[in-house]
Scaffold this active site. Structure first.
Site, PDB file in Angstrom:
ATOM      1  N   GLY B 291       0.820  -1.207   0.000  1.00  0.00           N
ATOM      2  CA  GLY B 291       0.000   0.000   0.000  1.00  0.00           C
ATOM      3  C   GLY B 291       0.848   1.249   0.000  1.00  0.00           C
ATOM      4  N   SER B 292       0.329   2.296   0.635  1.00  0.00           N
ATOM      5  CA  SER B 292       0.874   3.655   0.470  1.00  0.00           C
ATOM      6  C   SER B 292       2.321   3.809   0.898  1.00  0.00           C
ATOM      7  CB  SER B 292       0.014   4.634   1.254  1.00  0.00           C
ATOM      8  OG  SER B 292      -1.323   4.480   0.872  1.00  0.00           O
ATOM      9  N   THR B 293       2.792   2.934   1.833  1.00  0.00           N
ATOM     10  CA  THR B 293       4.199   3.092   2.202  1.00  0.00           C
ATOM     11  C   THR B 293       5.084   2.919   0.972  1.00  0.00           C
ATOM     12  OG1 THR B 293       4.106   0.811   2.974  1.00  0.00           O
ATOM     13  CG2 THR B 293       4.062   2.530   4.639  1.00  0.00           C
TER      14      THR B 293
END
Lengths: 451, 603
Positions: B291-293
């Protein structure tokens, strides 16, 4: 060890002559021919056997005793107590005049028969290793057959002595010694399934009759019957047949072979000991491996811990004891002395040989203790009582009475007769009297008496 | 004649004795010894695993198992001081054992009556050698003890998945115990001795011993306190959130060493009856879509390739059609005017695509791989997976893959891979392989520190610095994850709320809520990562679920290490721009709105 002990006597002899040093063949021979020699030889050999026995019982029983009772000394302390009782009886017995011994003959044999019979009453102990010859009295066990041996010796000697003129008549010789006493006693012992003791009793009877002068032809006949009897008894028991098979069959390659366990482990013990032994207390087989290490198989442990010197010493001590008995027999002028000494000699030597022969694999395993050495209260007390009689007999020899008796106080005499290593005694009170005794026993005089 | 006979027999006997004890003795004695010899193995003490300060994490101690031979115990009698028999057989033995050890008499009795084997019943599976000595002095017939080594784990379940455990057979299962087994295991010794009939040692007999060589001690970089703290914080949160599970890690930025690695749920290493499923180290073995990491990777690539700068204006539309699919952000919004920093800080999927799509498939893929995804981290713990990064044109590559990969979906990786991305940025762009071992202590007590591996430069210092500046805006008051802020320190970090593939169905179901960051932002000391799988309560957003746990662990770590709080106000970066404002460095009349990156169709 024996020669050292003997040497100390010799040294004294040397001092008496105040010229020649000790330790020559002549001086040894001369001392051995003296009438007191049997007395001291019996004293020293039996004392050493008993002492060695105590030490080895402690060593051999320590592990098993610890396992079963939590103390390594349980068996030993028992044995020590019996040794003390036995030594006391021996001291008393050795001082007892021979006529008293003769008087005890009948009561003793009745007592023996009674006790042996009591084995089959509720007093009797249940079978111990297939053997029922035990009484339980006051929390302690008693093996009446051991006392039967000494009783038979005294009784046989006393009875046969009175019949010495009619001994060639077989019925005179047999009654009452064989019929009924001997047969009943033997029957009771065999009924208790103790073949070993039975064999000793037969040997004692034979020895007594032989010494009494029963014609040799009877021994041939009776011997054949006895051999048949033993064969019959052996064949009647699978256990005994197996033991004979183990003895003669050359089947024991390993301790796992059926019936070979004891024999092979006895050999292991002796081999472990080797020439010089593992050292006192170092036995491996006593760690629960060899059964009866402090009892019937104590010689194996002696050999293991003390090596060949230890085991051969035991043989030598019995040989010397045999020689001493023979000297009593040959020097005795009195028929009772001669017979009793014969009986005792046969008892000790036959039992020792059966035991040793079993341990070293030259006989089947019969299961008799080594006299004076093995643990076992009754056996030790009875054997020491026998030693007491033997000492009394030795004291009664012509020349010995004069040499030994009447010197010093009663206390000293008592002390002197305690079976203890000779060097411990003080030579002080003796030197003065010795010459008188020595003069009385010239070699020629001694030899004359022997005849 | 009788005498001669005696002498003859005795001479024969003497000859036999000479044969037995002298001439034939050697071979017979050898056979006798052979029958008595027994060999006992002496267990080698397994090395201790300690934390960085030498506190034991796994330590071996000698224990005794009390066993009984019921056929012997039957004959046991218990006597009082007067020698009176008090009890007999099993009851007596149970009474004595109970008196000495405090074990329940009824249980002991039952064990004696229902033994494992005819002559074997385990009465007490685990007592101290002292207790056994006391029991032995009571001399109960038929009782004996077996010696064994027990492995104790003072931190218990808090460190169990990391340390692994040693099974009943002395074989290591998982974790450091397995990885460092060769070092920890010593060489067992051997004692040769003579034994008596009952197997007891003949004390006067032969005894030869080859002593055991104890294993080496292993000192981990783990800090026991921090490990416990991290575990406790994680446990609380996973329970509160009704989540499937969670992981937390603390890594030293400049060395790559792991200071804490916690899992929840976990297992108790002292409990022997567990399935291997329960005993896995999920933090190491799990693979999920980051995801966003992962936007950090995209951002780093775009910055490095010179496609964007920190303040590049981006016009984020309401929806972005790409590859036949309309991409949206997590929450609907009107057209936004965000700087590139704002795109990352606000975690805009569409903004990220717009800013970085110029990279192209291959360059994006290369950058993702360069940051370590798709390759095992190489820390050496068992069960690690490489993760899956689709290769352009490969079998699992689809038209949407390049777009979803930019914001961390459609590819998978392990927890430590993602933490590694942050470590690289925190360490001025140099990636270090995470390690757990600080050093080893050999049998002589010499300590050898493990060297810090040479790092790999992933991005330039400048890019790392820019990314740090951007990420400082997130865990701050007014940022997207205020709960991840740590009072007194400047923290850089990134939230992630990723769609999660259910392990059983293989479909998207639930989310992975994580927060990874480092502090202090000026000179980073620690990277802390927290990931919670499938939270069902409280919230689903990474900043809310994992942010507070991150903050709590980070605060504890910094304070424990005595890191000075920040003395300057936090750095602020413009996240939005005014589309009407004049674009700097451009001819007059050109506004930021004019030069902003906009949706101009698929490039």
């Amino acid at each position: 060890m024996t020669s050292i002990a003997r040497g100390s006597f010799l040294q004294r002899g040397g001092e008496d002559k105040s010229a020649t040093p000790a330790w020559t063949m002549t001086s040894v021979g001369e001392w051995l021919r003296s009438p007191v020699a049997p007395y001291y030889l019996v004293l020293v050999t039996t004392a050493m056997l008993t002492g060695l026995g105590l030490v080895m019982v402690l060593s051999a029983s320590s592990v098993g005793s610890y396992t079963s009772s939590g103390s390594s000394y349980t068996v030993f302390l028992d044995q020590l107590m019996y040794a003390a009782i036995g030594v006391t009886l021996a001291v008393v017995g050795s001082r007892l005049p021979l006529r008293w011994w003769k008087r005890l003959a009948w009561p003793a044999v009745f007592m023996a028969l009674l006790l042996q019979a009591a084995v089959f009453t509720p007093l009797g102990l249940d079978s111990y290793q297939g053997n029922r010859n035990w009484l339980s009295i006051g929390g302690r066990t008693l093996q009446p057959s051991e006392f039967g041996k000494i009783a038979l010796v005294v009784f046989g000697a006393a009875v046969l002595a009175t019949k010495r003129r009619v001994i060639h008549k077989v019925w005179q010789a047999s009654i009452p010694l064989i019929f009924p006493v001997g047969i009943v006693l033997l029957g009771l012992v065999l009924q208790g399934n103790d073949l070993g003791t039975g064999m000793i009793l037969v040997a004692i009877l034979g020895g007594l009759l032989w010494a009494a002068g029963l014609p040799a032809r009877w021994f041939v006949g009776v011997g054949a019957v006895a051999a048949l009897g033993v064969a019959f008894l052996a064949a009647g028991s699978a256990n005994r047949m197996q033991r004979i098979q183990v003895w003669l069959g050359n089947i024991c390659d390993s301790p796992q072979v059926d019936g070979c366990y004891q024999k092979v482990h006895a050999e292991y013990a002796l081999a472990d000991g080797g020439w010089w032994g593992l050292g006192l207390g170092e036995s491996r087989e006593k760690w629960g491996i060899l059964p009866e290490p402090h009892n019937d198989f104590i010689l194996a442990i002696i050999g293991e811990e003390l090596g060949l010197p230890g085991s051969l010493s035991v043989l030598l001590l019995f040989a010397v004891l045999a020689y001493a008995c023979f000297r009593i027999v040959s020097q005795a002028e009195d028929m009772f002395t001669r017979l009793a000494a014969s009986g005792l000699m046969v008892w000790f030597l036959a039992q020792a040989m059966i035991n040793i022969g079993s341990v070293i694999g030259m006989l089947p395993i019969i299961g008799v203790p080594l006299p004076l050495v093995s643990s076992g209260g009754s056996a030790l007390v009875a054997a020491l009582l026998g030693v007491g009689l033997l000492l009394a007999l030795a004291r009664s020899l012509p020349g010995a009475r004069e040499a030994l008796g009447g010197r010093g106080s009663t206390a000293r005499r008592t002390f002197a007769s305690v079976p203890a290593p000779a060097p411990a005694r003080t030579p002080a009170g003796r030197t003065g009297r010795k010459p008188a005794a020595t003069t009385a026993r010239t070699p020629a005089a001694a030899r004359k008496r022997v005849r | 004649m009788l005498l001669l006979g005696c002498f003859l027999v005795l001479s024969l006997f003497a000859a036999q004795l000479v044969r037995l004890q002298g001439l034939d003795a050697a071979s017979v004695s050898a056979a006798a010894l052979d029958g008595r010899l027994a060999v006992r193995s002496i267990p080698a003490e397994r090395g201790t695993i300690t934390d960085v300060n030498g506190e034991p994490l796994a330590i071996s101690s000698e224990r005794r198992r009390v066993v009984a031979d019921p056929t012997l115990v039957v004959d046991y009698t218990l006597k009082d001081d007067e020698g009176e028999i008090v009890a007999e057989g099993f009851a007596a033995a149970a009474q004595v054992v109970s008196e000495v050890t405090g074990a329940d008499r009824g249980t002991l009795l039952e064990k004696l009556e229902n033994p494992e084997g005819d002559q074997y019943a385990i009465l007490l599976p685990d007592v101290s050698p002292q207790t056994w000595q006391e029991l032995r002095q009571r001399n109960v017939r038929g009782l004996s003890a077996e010696s064994f080594m027990r492995r104790d784990y003072p931190l218990g379940e808090a460190a169990a998945p990391l340390l692994g455990w040693v099974g009943a057979g002395g074989l290591p299962a998982g974790g450091i115990e397995l990885v460092k087994d060769q070092m920890l295991t010593g060489t067992p010794g051997e004692a040769v001795y003579e034994q008596g009939r009952d197997g007891e040692m003949i004390t006067t007999g032969l005894y030869e011993e080859e002593p055991a060589q104890p294993g080496e001690d292993v000192r981990l970089s783990i800090d026991a306190d921090l490990q416990w703290y991290a575990f406790d914080a994680l446990r609380t949160r996973v329970k509160e959130a009704g989540a499937l599970r969670g992981y937390a890690v603390v890594q030293e930025v400049e060395t790559g060493r792991i200071v804490a690695l916690a899992n929840y749920p976990t297992f108790d290493p002292a409990e022997p009856s567990q399935t291997s499923e329960e005993m896995r180290n999920a933090a190491i073995e799990d693979v999920y879509e980051p995801g966003s990491t992962a936007k950090l990777i995209t951002a780093a690539a775009a910055l490095e390739e010179g496609i964007v700068e920190r303040d590049t204006p981006v016009e984020v539309p309401v929806s972005l059609p790409r590859a036949g699919r309309a991409f949206r952000d997590v929450e609907p919004h009107p057209i936004l005017h965000l700087t590139f920093a704002g795109v990352i800080a606000r975690s805009s999927n569409m903004g990220t695509i717009l800013a970085a799509e110029e990279l192209g498939d291959q360059r994006l893929y290369d950058w993702i791989r360069r940051f370590g995804l798709g390759t095992p981290v190489g820390h050496g713990l068992p069960g690690e997976s490489a993760g899956l990064v689709p290769e352009p044109g490969g079998t699992i590559w689809s038209a949407t893959t390049p777009y979803t990969m930019m914001f961390g979906q459609g590819l998978s990786g392990s927890f430590l891979q993602q933490v590694g991305v942050f470590q690289s940025i925190a360490n001025d762009g140099v990636r270090l392989t995470p390690s757990f071992v600080q050093g080893t202590v050999d049998a002589e007590g010499r300590y050898t520190e493990t060297t810090v591996p040479e790092g790999t430069r992933v991005v330039s210092e400048g890019t790392a610095q820019t990314l740090t500046e951007i990420m400082q805006q997130i865990p701050a008051t007014g940022g997207t994850a205020p709960l991840a802020a740590v009072d007194g320190y400047h923290v850089a970090g990134k939230t992630s709320t990723a769609d999660r593939i259910d392990e059983k169905t293989g479909r998207y179901s639930g989310v992975t809520s994580s927060f990874i960051g480092f502090a202090p932002a000026e000179d980073p000391k620690y990277v802390v990562g927290v990931a919670v799988q499938r939270p069902t309560k409280v919230s689903r957003f990474g900043g809310v679920i994992s942010g507070p746990v991150f903050a709590s662990i980070m605060r504890y770590a910094l304070q424990k290490e005595g890191v000075e709080p920040a003395s300057t106000p936090p750095l602020t970066v413009e996240l939005e721009y005014d589309p009407g404002a004049r674009a700097p460095g451009e001819p007059s009349g050109v506004t930021l709105g004019d030069i902003a990156v906009k949706d101009e169709g698929t490039p």
